[in-house]
Design an enzyme around this catalytic site. Structure first.
Site, PDB file in Angstrom:
ATOM      1  N   HIS A  98       0.807  -1.228  -0.105  1.00  0.00           N
ATOM      2  CA  HIS A  98      -0.119   0.043   0.074  1.00  0.00           C
ATOM      3  C   HIS A  98       0.797   1.252   0.041  1.00  0.00           C
ATOM      4  CE1 HIS A  98      -3.625  -2.304   0.636  1.00  0.00           C
ATOM      5  NE2 HIS A  98      -3.093  -2.981   1.390  1.00  0.00           N
TER       6      HIS A  98
ATOM      7  N   CYS B  72      -0.605   2.011  -4.161  1.00  0.00           N
ATOM      8  CA  CYS B  72      -1.712   3.304  -4.598  1.00  0.00           C
ATOM      9  C   CYS B  72      -0.840   4.686  -4.753  1.00  0.00           C
ATOM     10  CB  CYS B  72      -2.665   3.704  -3.544  1.00  0.00           C
ATOM     11  SG  CYS B  72      -3.974   2.146  -3.602  1.00  0.00           S
TER      12      CYS B  72
END
Length: 421
Positions: A140, A181
């Site tokens: 992430h 992301c």
């Protein structure tokens, strides 16, 4: 005679040059299954391609294969096998750094070759000016940082490490593929003349996506209940698995960009060697024709009908799917926790945005020291940022750069905001 000696010298350098790889899964927990699946798949691909195991270093928390939620205990799959071949990528995947050793400091020291700052006996990249390095990271992220299980690596820290490696002749060429992301935000300051080339799964403003998600997560007739891989990652890995090393880095990028449907794959840094063959970094022999054909016929890299989940929503969708399948009270409790957690982040950051009149637009923090301090304060006084909560780091970045408040004042605002909840 001088000409012969020159040729011999060149030959020595050519023989002594080796490839190194650093493969990192920065997450833990079964709902993040896909990250460790991506990394073990990449490990087996490189070893099959002729990489020396001593030159491949793997970071993975290693809590997936034996996880009680794993219906195939001791196995991890990065691809479904409704109609053919799927490899247990955990079988033979050698993990060098696991559990709490999966952290930013170890990652940076491995890159730099600072063996005296690493746990005793652990591997590191002992590279020279003649060697190529491939780095792959899956986890992430948010604007200006990528996540590890308990901490973060900031863009400034990565750039400083790259600068150190460049100045100390730690590589010939370095290629970095990043699956998070807002991954593009980690490379916005990457020099275009330091022989470092990078691909990001997403631009600086958007999520990356999981793929082979339920109901397309079937292995041996059973659903694993989780995304098996990440879209960018399985796209580039399945392409490399086909063994077409005539591709250049540029052609590889164009293929990945075309076949990653949910995010905008981007190219960064020094593109002067984008005409190099991918063989220079994914070195290896061609695969068995049987496996090549099986991979080509079975998987669906460019299939818009394959289920894909936004990484920000992965945990929510994971527990929604599990509860729908099992009706289990424990899954319902976890689902309720995630719903409440998301609502908490929405509320607390909505109040922060309103109180400081922040725009809420994408913002890459120029003041990375401030960003780091504010995040540490938030996690100390409030709660750890979750995969969903990381979407709001942009507000911290905007707060650090666009207000005239002192660092202490900013930290106090964050602490006070938390106490009102």
């Amino acid at each position: 005679m001088k000409y012969i000696l020159l040729l011999l010298t060149i030959g020595v350098f050519q023989v002594s040059a080796v490839n190194w790889a650093l493969l990192v899964s920065g997450s833990n927990a079964f709902y993040n299954y896909r990250h460790q699946a991506d990394v073990c798949h990449s490990y087996k691909t490189l070893i099959r391609n002729g990489y020396s195991p001593e030159n491949v270093i793997v970071f993975a928390y290693d809590d997936i294969a034996q996880n009680r939620q794993n219906i195939y205990r001791g196995a991890i799959y990065n691809q479904p096998n409704k109609d053919g071949f799927s490899d247990n990528v955990y079988d033979g995947c050698v993990i060098d750094y696991s559990k709490t050793d999966v952290n930013p400091l170890n990652f940076l020291n491995v890159l730099k070759g600072n063996y005296d700052h690493l746990p005793d006996g652990h591997k590191f990249i002992n590279s020279t000016r003649e060697d190529n390095i491939f780095v792959y990271f899956s986890d992430h992220g948010s604007p200006g940082l990528i996540a590890f299980p308990t901490s973060y690596l900031y863009e400034q820290e990565l750039m400083e490490t790259f600068q150190y490696m460049y100045e100390n002749d730690k590589y010939n060429k370095l290629v970095f593929y990043l699956e998070t992301c807002e991954s593009g935000s980690m490379f916005v300051n990457l020099p275009n003349n330091h022989r470092i080339y990078a691909l990001s799964a997403a631009n600086p403003y958007e999520s990356s996506w999981g793929t082979y998600c339920p109901p397309d997560d079937v292995v041996n007739g059973k659903s694993l209940g989780t995304c098996l891989g990440d879209e960018f990652s399985v796209t580039f890995l399945e392409n490399v698995d086909l063994g077409d090393f005539s591709q250049t880095l540029q052609e590889h990028f164009e293929f990945i960009r075309e076949n990653t449907l949910k995010s905008n794959v981007m190219q960064w840094g020094d593109v002067s060697f984008a005409s190099d063959s991918i063989k220079e970094f994914f070195w290896g022999q061609k695969f068995l024709e049987k496996r090549k054909m099986c991979l080509k016929d079975t998987f669906f890299m460019n299939d818009e009908n394959v289920s894909k989940w936004d990484s920000r929503d992965n945990k929510l969708l994971f527990y929604q799917n599990r509860f729908n399948q099992t009706g289990d009270l424990e899954d319902f409790i976890e689902l309720e926790k995630e719903i409440k957690s998301r609502a908490y982040f929405d509320t607390i950051f909505g109040e922060l945005q309103q109180s400081l009149k922040l725009t809420g637009d994408y913002h890459f923090a120029l003041n990375q020291n401030c960003l780091k301090s504010v995040i540490e304060t938030f996690e100390d006084k409030c709660t750890k940022l979750t995969d969903y909560g990381l979407k709001y780091v942009k507000l911290f970045g905007e707060m650090c750069d666009s207000t005239n408040l002192h660092q202490i004042q900013l930290n106090m605002i964050v602490s006070t905001l938390c106490m009102t909840e």
